[in-house]
Design an enzyme around this catalytic site. Structure first.
Site, PDB file in Angstrom:
ATOM      1  N   HIS A 244     -40.334  13.794  14.299  1.00  0.00           N
ATOM      2  CA  HIS A 244     -39.552  14.432  13.419  1.00  0.00           C
ATOM      3  C   HIS A 244     -39.475  15.981  13.766  1.00  0.00           C
ATOM      4  O   HIS A 244     -38.618  16.622  13.426  1.00  0.00           O
ATOM      5  CB  HIS A 244     -39.778  14.069  12.246  1.00  0.00           C
TER       6      HIS A 244
ATOM      7  N   HIS B 209     -34.462   4.058  19.856  1.00  0.00           N
ATOM      8  CA  HIS B 209     -33.112   4.119  20.260  1.00  0.00           C
ATOM      9  C   HIS B 209     -32.275   5.506  20.169  1.00  0.00           C
ATOM     10  O   HIS B 209     -32.699   6.352  19.362  1.00  0.00           O
ATOM     11  CB  HIS B 209     -32.396   3.346  18.908  1.00  0.00           C
TER      12      HIS B 209
END
Length: 308
Positions: A145, A106
């Site tokens: 990340h 998302h």
């Protein structure tokens, strides 16, 4: 510098184009566009790819709405904005793959400006991206990340840790006491030090999404899966639906501003299942997910990370 809403809108339209073209190239299927108008002011274009080679459903939505008064969801934490006219624009997307070994992703970037005669405009940017795996692979989480950290780095050493924590805190199902996924970045109400700086950061986040996600798709798309993995994927998608309908501020904002319901709910997975009090088998890959999605410092893990 005075906020330039037109410049932001042009970037968002290009971003939607770029992301759709990139996802289509990976999948082999095309997006179908549905342009819409909002009676109270504004409109948008929703693009959906269905039943592709890789993606069961991918939706990439651009919207630009405006009105005479801010909705309750936007003024709840900033009551001084009540009674101002507003513009809200953004790109929001969700990708639900067929293969349960590929995570759902998302992303969202948005801009708000609220004005009233005789007062300076109040504006801010928001957005981020987050990842929702069904089967955990540490190397995927580390890549996700580190991409987020690297795009934040030019804007300050404290930016990634702050927005990672905000993402972990935001995408949390309070009624389940669990994370939705492994997070990423989340920011809102960004309006300092100035417009250009904030706009540049929003652009970096928007452009960074495909850099973070597509290598994971390529790494997992050939993995073999069966009914067991599919059932678990559908079960976990239920958590995604629960979060969006119960906790998500963006969903509430869209519905309260009279936004287009089909576009607002485009993030929903096409298929999902619930099973009363279901528990995964102890020691199974499915059971491992609850530990995998616990908040952790992913960027500090070694490069040769393996399946968790």
């Amino acid at each position: 510098m005075k906020p330039d809403a037109h410049h932001v809108k042009q970037f968002l339209l290009r971003l939607q184009d770029d992301i759709c073209q990139t996802l289509s190239a990976v999948d082999g299927a095309n997006f179908v566009e549905d342009s819409w108008r909002r009676e109270a002011g504004g409109g948008g274009r929703s693009r959906v790819l269905r039943n592709g080679g890789i993606f069961e459903q991918a939706g990439v939505n651009f919207s630009h709405v405006h009105g005479d008064a801010m909705p309750a969801s936007a003024t709840a934490h900033r009551p001084e904005l009540a009674g101002r006219s507003f513009e809200a624009m953004g790109v929001s997307l969700v990708v639900h793959p067929h293969n349960p070994y590929i995570p759902t992703s998302h992303a969202n970037v948005r801009f708000f400006i609220a004005e009233k005669p005789g007062a300076d405009p109040v504006w801010w940017f928001g957005g981020g991206f987050d990842l929702t795996p069904y089967y955990g692979f540490e190397e995927d989480a580390v890549h996700w990340h580190r991409t987020a950290r690297d795009l934040c780095q030019p804007f300050g050493d404290d930016v990634y840790p702050r927005y990672k924590k905000w993402c972990d805190d935001y995408f949390f199902l309070k009624h389940r006491n669990e994370q939705r996924g492994i997070g990423g970045l989340f920011f809102d109400d960004l309006n300092t030090p100035d417009f250009d700086h904030c706009f540049a950061f929003m652009q970096a986040v928007g452009n960074g999404y495909t850099e973070a996600y597509l290598p994971i798709v390529e790494r997992r798309k050939a993995m073999v899966w069966g009914e067991r993995e599919r059932n678990f994927q559908l079960y976990r998608r239920g958590r995604y639906v629960e979060f969006n309908l119960v906790w998500d501020r963006g969903t509430l904002f869209g519905l309260q501003t009279g936004g287009r319901t089909e576009s607002i709910l485009m993030s929903m997975p096409p298929l999902v299942r619930w099973e009363y009090d279901w528990q995964p088998e102890a020691g199974s890959p499915e059971a491992a997910l609850s530990e995998f999605i616990q908040v952790r410092d992913w960027v500090s893990l070694p490069d040769n990370s393996s399946v968790s």
